[in-house]
Scaffold this motif. Structure first.
Motif, PDB file in Angstrom:
ATOM      1  N   PHE A 117       0.834  -1.196   0.000  1.00  0.00           N
ATOM      2  CA  PHE A 117       0.000   0.000   0.000  1.00  0.00           C
ATOM      3  C   PHE A 117       0.872   1.251   0.000  1.00  0.00           C
ATOM      4  N   ALA A 118       1.900   1.255   0.859  1.00  0.00           N
ATOM      5  CA  ALA A 118       2.776   2.421   0.916  1.00  0.00           C
ATOM      6  C   ALA A 118       3.556   2.578  -0.380  1.00  0.00           C
ATOM      7  N   LYS A 182      14.031  -2.963   9.007  1.00  0.00           N
ATOM      8  CA  LYS A 182      14.135  -2.718  10.447  1.00  0.00           C
ATOM      9  C   LYS A 182      13.006  -1.834  10.968  1.00  0.00           C
ATOM     10  N   VAL A 183      12.197  -1.329  10.071  1.00  0.00           N
ATOM     11  CA  VAL A 183      11.148  -0.403  10.526  1.00  0.00           C
ATOM     12  C   VAL A 183       9.970  -1.191  11.090  1.00  0.00           C
ATOM     13  N   ASP A 184       9.437  -0.707  12.169  1.00  0.00           N
ATOM     14  CA  ASP A 184       8.283  -1.363  12.792  1.00  0.00           C
ATOM     15  C   ASP A 184       7.014  -0.989  12.024  1.00  0.00           C
ATOM     16  N   VAL A 185       6.854  -1.648  10.865  1.00  0.00           N
ATOM     17  CA  VAL A 185       5.734  -1.301   9.989  1.00  0.00           C
ATOM     18  C   VAL A 185       4.397  -1.537  10.677  1.00  0.00           C
ATOM     19  N   GLU A 186       4.370  -2.607  11.487  1.00  0.00           N
ATOM     20  CA  GLU A 186       3.098  -2.931  12.139  1.00  0.00           C
ATOM     21  C   GLU A 186       2.599  -1.757  12.957  1.00  0.00           C
ATOM     22  N   GLN A 187       3.531  -1.084  13.640  1.00  0.00           N
ATOM     23  CA  GLN A 187       3.070  -0.007  14.508  1.00  0.00           C
ATOM     24  C   GLN A 187       2.861   1.282  13.735  1.00  0.00           C
ATOM     25  N   LYS A 188       3.745   1.535  12.747  1.00  0.00           N
ATOM     26  CA  LYS A 188       3.693   2.827  12.074  1.00  0.00           C
ATOM     27  C   LYS A 188       2.588   2.912  11.032  1.00  0.00           C
ATOM     28  N   MET A 189       2.154   1.765  10.542  1.00  0.00           N
ATOM     29  CA  MET A 189       1.083   1.789   9.540  1.00  0.00           C
ATOM     30  C   MET A 189      -0.166   1.125  10.090  1.00  0.00           C
ATOM     31  N   SER A 190      -0.426   1.292  11.378  1.00  0.00           N
ATOM     32  CA  SER A 190      -1.637   0.712  11.957  1.00  0.00           C
ATOM     33  C   SER A 190      -2.336   1.756  12.792  1.00  0.00           C
ATOM     34  N   ILE A 191      -3.647   1.690  12.763  1.00  0.00           N
ATOM     35  CA  ILE A 191      -4.458   2.586  13.601  1.00  0.00           C
ATOM     36  C   ILE A 191      -5.117   1.747  14.679  1.00  0.00           C
ATOM     37  N   ARG A 192      -5.057   2.225  15.906  1.00  0.00           N
ATOM     38  CA  ARG A 192      -5.665   1.456  16.993  1.00  0.00           C
ATOM     39  C   ARG A 192      -7.167   1.712  17.014  1.00  0.00           C
ATOM     40  N   PHE A 193      -7.920   0.756  16.522  1.00  0.00           N
ATOM     41  CA  PHE A 193      -9.366   0.885  16.560  1.00  0.00           C
ATOM     42  C   PHE A 193      -9.884   0.434  17.912  1.00  0.00           C
TER      43      PHE A 193
END
Lengths: 195, 534
Positions: A117-118, A182-193
């Motif tokens: 997506f990015a 090394k980038v924490d993609v899970e955290q940086k591309m996620s929204i906490r619903f």
């Protein structure tokens, strides 16, 4: 009971969206409320103007690119399914643990799909490569008028040099994944619903 | 209820309105009918209870005229005139009761500022019913998982970090002098963009607040969900009470209040300028606004009245609805500020200005900011004039937050008296969504809501500080004070975003911030100086 309509979504549709995107029942109804509140024309679809009316999105330097991601090729309207499909990329990955279905295809919010997506947000012409020009375009959007052309050009060159492994002066998807290992993609591309 | 199958449908109205277990009073014309024939042959009653039929035969009839009731002597022809007479005496009776209630129970107490306590009891009863209804709905929601529960905190939980912190986390080895760009920097903007699409702070302020509980006001079929029979009955009863009992009463009061304002101020305006005139004008204004407030079943709690705005000051408040003016004017006299209108509003404005000086601007004058400011300044400088009332947000916001205060009101000088107004959302939705409802439908909605319960806090006066504070900063300071006191969210966004687009300068600010992260602050400043010199 709120004062907004949320009963126009049929149960079957909610089930389908649930299967496709992984959102929960209450999240889908909440997001439908949001969809209808953005839909000024009340015709069940959102146009680019509806998105641009959101002030926080209008001041986002990459706002236009994000809006583009909602509209598939050449179309001007997005319905609720398309809206949810695009938002699904930003679901947190750990939520998938609950509905693990080994026979299902890769969920929309897997790490690879988030990176894809990015990648598409950079790669406007969809030729599966981020060229120097495309990179410069995004850079220019992010910095505005505050950095000179030469400096921006050198930043772009340096970025491509670091990422490019096969020497074609552009970044392919695999090279993109490698750079962002090394980038924490899970955290940086996620929204906490919230549920 | 009786549905009488009779050619004259006025009978239906009379019997329905006046049926009473112990006696029925009807007017002369009914005595001329063969009532027994009617009751036995052509009455369709709702209940098939035979006891009801027997009871009807025991009914006594009084006549308004001297004619006695005759059981079986019937004249089959009715003169049309006596039908109308009958109607008239019924209407006259109702009207007399009505006026009695209005004049003695509402108007006179309003003139003297005395409350009979009826509204207080009414509010308490309402609260009990609403709490009961909410519990029932919550129980119903547990059984039906499909009903969406509005989350007070919003759909998503947002990260609170600034741009720098977030970027720093994205890429650990970033030098202090000036980092460099990484492909993942864009992720910050993507995430922020998506978050704002799902839930933003601004758009929700321009439509009514979502309630966590039901206030028996959901009107359309879309919002009304069937939870249980009892709730539906109560809701239906609520609709009946609001539309058939409360609405006419309130409209009467509103009409009386406004006409009294016009008449009273015109009369007072004939007097020569003196302290008596001021006192009378204050009395007239207060009475009229109190009547209007009763007309909305408004319960207003004033707090900190020692901070009430004084003469020669400026009163600023957050704006939710045009009724704000009525709410504030119930406790003191203000000089209103606004545009000259035509029509009914124009009549009101012209008559109000006769008894005490308000500030009405022509449309052309409004465009010239300096003219506006100088006129207001002149008004404030004359220390004997009433305090002006201004709503610096410029538009109606939905009472969950306070949006940017326009600095124009704060450039006038003088003492600023902030006031915080908070409506209780359980009893009615006071917010005026001007894109959805026009004035008339808004007034109708307000008059058919249960009540208007509002808290008004008078804050201590504030003035522009001399240490270099400019009008915009002063405006922000006042806004924060009001937001804190009223329990509202303090937003820096402009209320004008309801209709206008965002200013480009805000986007440019974001871009500047990002640029200084990737090439360092000094490099950005140096570059912008170069471009300016060119």
């Amino acid at each position: 009971m709120g004062s907004r309509a949320s009963t126009l979504l049929r149960e079957e549709e909610i089930e389908e969206i649930k299967k496709e995107t992984g959102f929960s029942h209450s999240q889908i109804t909440r997001l439908y409320s949001r969809f209808t509140s953005l839909d000024k024309g009340e015709n069940g679809t959102l146009s680019r103007e509806d998105f641009q009316r959101i002030p926080e999105l209008a001041i986002n330097p990459l706002g236009d690119r994000i809006i583009n991601a909602f509209f598939p090729e050449g179309e001007d309207q997005v319905n609720f399914r398309g809206f949810m499909r695009t938002l699904a990329h930003f679901r947190p990955i750990e939520d998938n643990e609950k509905n693990k279905n080994p026979t299902a295809s890769e969920p929309l919010n897997s790490r690879t799909n988030k990176l894809l997506f990015a990648f598409h947000l950079y790669d406007l012409d969809r030729d599966d490569k981020i060229s120097r020009d495309e990179l410069l375009q995004v850079l220019r959007m992010m910095v505005g008028v505050n950095i000179s052309d030469e400096q921006l050009g050198s930043i772009a060159d340096r970025t491509i040099q670091e990422a490019d492994t096969n020497g074609d002066n552009s970044i392919s998807f695999n090279e993109f994944i490698k750079v962002l290992e090394k980038v924490d993609v899970e955290q940086k591309m996620s929204i906490r619903f919230l549920h | 209820m009786l549905f009488v199958d009779y050619t004259d449908c006025c009978v239906r109205g009379v019997t329905e309105a006046q049926h009473n277990r112990s006696n029925i009073t009807v007017c002369a014309f009914l005595a001329q009918l063969d009532v027994r024939k009617l009751l036995q042959g052509r009455v369709f009653s709702q209940s098939t209870d035979s006891a009801l039929d027997e009871e009807l035969q025991d009914v006594t009839f009084h006549t308004a005229a001297s004619q006695q009731r005759s059981g079986d002597d019937v004249t089959s022809e009715l003169p049309q005139l006596s039908v109308m007479e009958g109607l008239w005496c019924v209407a006259a009776g109702v009207f007399q009761v009505w006026m009695f209630v209005v004049v003695f129970l509402i108007m006179l107490p309003a003139m003297f500022g005395v409350s009979l306590g009826v509204t207080g009891v009414y509010i308490q009863v309402l609260v009990k019913i609403l709490e009961w209804a909410t519990i029932r709905i919550q129980r119903g929601q547990k059984e039906q998982p499909g009903v969406p529960v509005p989350l007070p905190a919003g759909i998503i939980e947002r990260a609170a970090g600034s741009m720098e912190e977030e970027m720093g986390q994205l890429q650990s080895p970033r030098s202090l002098e000036g980092g460099h760009f990484a492909l993942s920097d864009a992720f910050y903007f993507y995430k922020k963009g998506m978050e704002s699409i799902v839930d933003d702070q601004v758009i929700q302020r321009f439509s009514s607040e979502e309630l966590a509980s039901w206030n028996l006001l959901t009107r359309t079929n879309q919002n009304f969900r069937y939870i249980s029979l009892r709730l539906t009955v109560i809701w239906g009863l609520g609709v009946f009470v609001r539309y058939c009992i409360l609405l006419p009463l309130r409209m009467t009061l509103a009409i009386i209040g406004l006409s009294w304002l016009v008449v009273g101020t015109t009369l007072v305006g004939c007097l020569p300028d003196s302290s008596v005139k001021d006192w009378l004008s204050e009395l007239v204004h207060l009475t009229c606004y109190r009547i209007c407030a009763r007309g909305l079943s408004a319960t207003i709690h004033y707090h900190n009245r020692e901070n009430k705005p004084q003469k020669g000051g400026i009163c600023v408040a957050n704006h939710t609805t045009p009724i704000d003016m009525v709410i504030l004017a119930n406790d003191g006299c203000y000089a209103m500020v606004g545009q000259v209108h035509g029509g009914l509003l124009g009549v009101l404005q012209r008559s109000m200005v006769r008894s005490c000086p308000h500030v009405w601007f022509e449309r052309s004058e409004m465009k010239d900011r300096h003219a506006v400011t100088s006129r207001l300044r002149a008004h404030v400088a004359a220390k004997t004039k009433l305090p002006i009332l201004i709503f610096p947000e410029g538009t109606c916001i939905n009472n969950t937050s306070v949006m940017m205060f326009k600095k124009g009101s704060f450039e006038i000088g003088g003492t600023v008296h902030p006031v915080a107004i908070k409506y209780d959302p359980r009893f009615g939705d006071a917010f005026w969504n001007s894109s959805k409802y026009n004035t008339v439908s808004y007034l109708l909605r307000t008059m058919t809501s249960w009540a208007v319960v509002v808290n008004v806090w008078y804050l201590p006066p504030m003035t522009l500080q001399q240490d270099g504070e400019d009008a915009a900063q002063f405006a922000d300071r006042v806004k924060s004070a009001i937001a804190r006191r009223g329990g509202l969210l303090d937003l820096a966004w402009d209320g004008g975003l309801k209709r206008a687009k965002v200013k480009d300068s805000l986007k440019e600010e974001q871009q500047r911030m990002y640029s200084s992260i990737i090439v360092g602050q000094r490099a950005v400043e140096g570059w912008s100086e170069d471009t300016e010199q060119q």
